[in-house]
Design an enzyme around this catalytic site. Structure first.
Site, PDB file in Angstrom:
ATOM      1  N   LYS A 137      -5.673 -11.216  -6.157  1.00 23.40           N
ATOM      2  CA  LYS A 137      -6.882 -11.516  -5.389  1.00 23.40           C
ATOM      3  C   LYS A 137      -7.974 -10.507  -5.743  1.00 23.40           C
ATOM      4  O   LYS A 137      -7.670  -9.383  -6.169  1.00 23.40           O
ATOM      5  CB  LYS A 137      -6.578 -11.481  -3.885  1.00 23.40           C
TER       6      LYS A 137
ATOM      7  N   LYS B  72     -11.058  -4.586  -3.386  1.00 26.60           N
ATOM      8  CA  LYS B  72     -11.697  -3.313  -3.740  1.00 26.60           C
ATOM      9  C   LYS B  72     -10.678  -2.308  -4.262  1.00 26.60           C
ATOM     10  O   LYS B  72     -11.017  -1.457  -5.058  1.00 26.60           O
ATOM     11  CB  LYS B  72     -12.498  -2.739  -2.563  1.00 26.60           C
TER      12      LYS B  72
ATOM     13  N   LYS C 172       0.819  -1.210   0.000  1.00 27.95           N
ATOM     14  CA  LYS C 172       0.000   0.000   0.000  1.00 27.95           C
ATOM     15  C   LYS C 172       0.850   1.256   0.000  1.00 27.95           C
ATOM     16  O   LYS C 172       0.552   2.220  -0.700  1.00 27.95           O
ATOM     17  CB  LYS C 172      -0.936   0.026   1.224  1.00 27.95           C
TER      18      LYS C 172
END
Ligand code: TYM
Length: 332
Positions: A195, A198, A112
């Site tokens: 995967k 969102k 991230k």
């Protein structure tokens, strides 16, 4: 009875199929024979920027979806993380036992923060896993039902529980991950190498539970598959078909081998059509139940208040024990 705890972030208008099959479905089953604590991790959600009004709305939407999925407030404790101040209190203690390098090795943080750049990455994102450690240890959870992507955070939880216990005396249960292999990693419908998520999935790669069922059915029918024809479970060479087999098996309760047999010689089209149908059959009543809860915010808030009361009792007792062990002078 054994205790379980898990959490989910309210960071989208809808949960996706990976959340449901990887985690929420197990939560529903485990509430039957465990002392179960489930929380909406709104404090984790603010590690990235959130609009206040949207966050509040999404917290209610999350609770509604969890109840619609089958969580029963009489069988489990459903609560909102920020209602329990002990989470951040224990987080501070645990962060003083966590190595800087140790936290820096968390792959979710590395991914991230690499995407956002150092200046847009918050300290909260860095210490996020330590808050998760506190979430789990406060409830003395024996097991934590999650998807595969949370495994490293659970390893950290186990390390820190053991470290605290070794240094200050036995205080925390060292929890086990509860990861159901078949559904631990539902992959993106358009890119089976990542995967379903969102943040990373394209709109056509992700199935949101609250999306128009017809649109979701279409996404399943246009999921990426290989050029073959046979519906067989082959992770390596047919990852798209393997993913659909996992989804179909979970939604229908039929074993993968049984599905392979049923579609022998019939090709991908028939199979995808039936998976799409199974999905529609699941999400249609799910959406009705979710909307019923959303239409009654007073009832929803009452359920969450009751959950907070029960959760707080357990959390306060654990925090008190930890504070004492660590040498804090009790207030009088
Ligand atoms: P979150 O909100 O990202 O996801 C919620 C749950 O869904 C699982 N999941 C998946 N499972 C299978 N396939 C997928 N594609 C997929 N995508 C997501 C996740 O593994 C997770 O179980 N840090 C946690 C929330 C949290 C938590 C906790 C969990 C906060 N405190 C304490 C356990 C215990 C998270 O971000 O999950």
């Amino acid at each position: 009875t054994r205790r379980v705890l898990s959490g989910i972030q309210p960071t989208a208008d809808s949960f996706h199929l990976g959340n449901y099959l990887g985690a929420i479905r197990q939560w529903v089953t485990l509430q039957e024979n465990h002392d179960a604590f489930y929380m909406i991790a709104d404090q984790h959600a603010i590690t990235v920027e959130q609009d206040p009004k949207v966050l509040r709305e999404r917290t209610r939407r999350s609770a509604s979806q969890l109840l619609a999925a089958g969580l029963d407030p009489d069988r489990c404790t459903l609560f909102v993380q920020s209602h329990i101040p002990e989470h951040t209190q224990l987080q501070w203690v645990m962060s003083c036992l966590t190595g800087f390098g140790e936290a820096g090795r968390m792959t979710q943080f590395k991914d991230k923060s690499a995407k956002q750049g150092a200046d847009r990455t918050t300290v909260g994102l860095f210490t996020y896993p330590v808050l998760q450690v506190a979430d789990i240890l406060l409830y003395q959870a024996d097991a934590v039902p999650v998807g595969e992507d949370q495994r490293q955070h659970l390893e950290l939880t186990r390390d820190l529980a053991a470290r605290f216990n070794a240094r200050f005396g036995r205080t925390f249960t060292v929890p086990e991950p509860f990861i159901v292999k078949d559904t631990a990693k539902i992959v993106d419908l358009q890119d089976p190498t990542i995967k379903m998520s969102k943040s990373a999935s394209s709109p056509s790669g992700i199935i949101n539970l609250l999306d128009e069922p017809k649109a979701s059915a279409k996404k399943i029918r246009s999921a990426v598959t290989d050029t073959g024809r046979e519906v067989v479970f082959d992770e390596e060479n047919k990852p798209g078909i393997a993913n659909l087999l996992r989804i179909a098996s979970a939604l229908t309760g039929r074993a993968v081998a049984e599905l392979e047999e049923a579609y022998a010689g019939r090709g991908y089209g028939d199979f995808k059509k039936d998976v799409a149908e199974a999905l529609v059959e699941f999400v249609t009543p799910f959406q009705e139940r979710t909307n019923a809860y959303l239409d009654d915010p007073a009832e929803l808030d009452a359920i969450l208040a009751k959950g907070a009361l029960k959760a707080r009792e357990v959390a306060a007792e654990t925090l008190r024990a930890a504070y004492e062990r660590i040498g804090f002078l009790p207030p009088r």
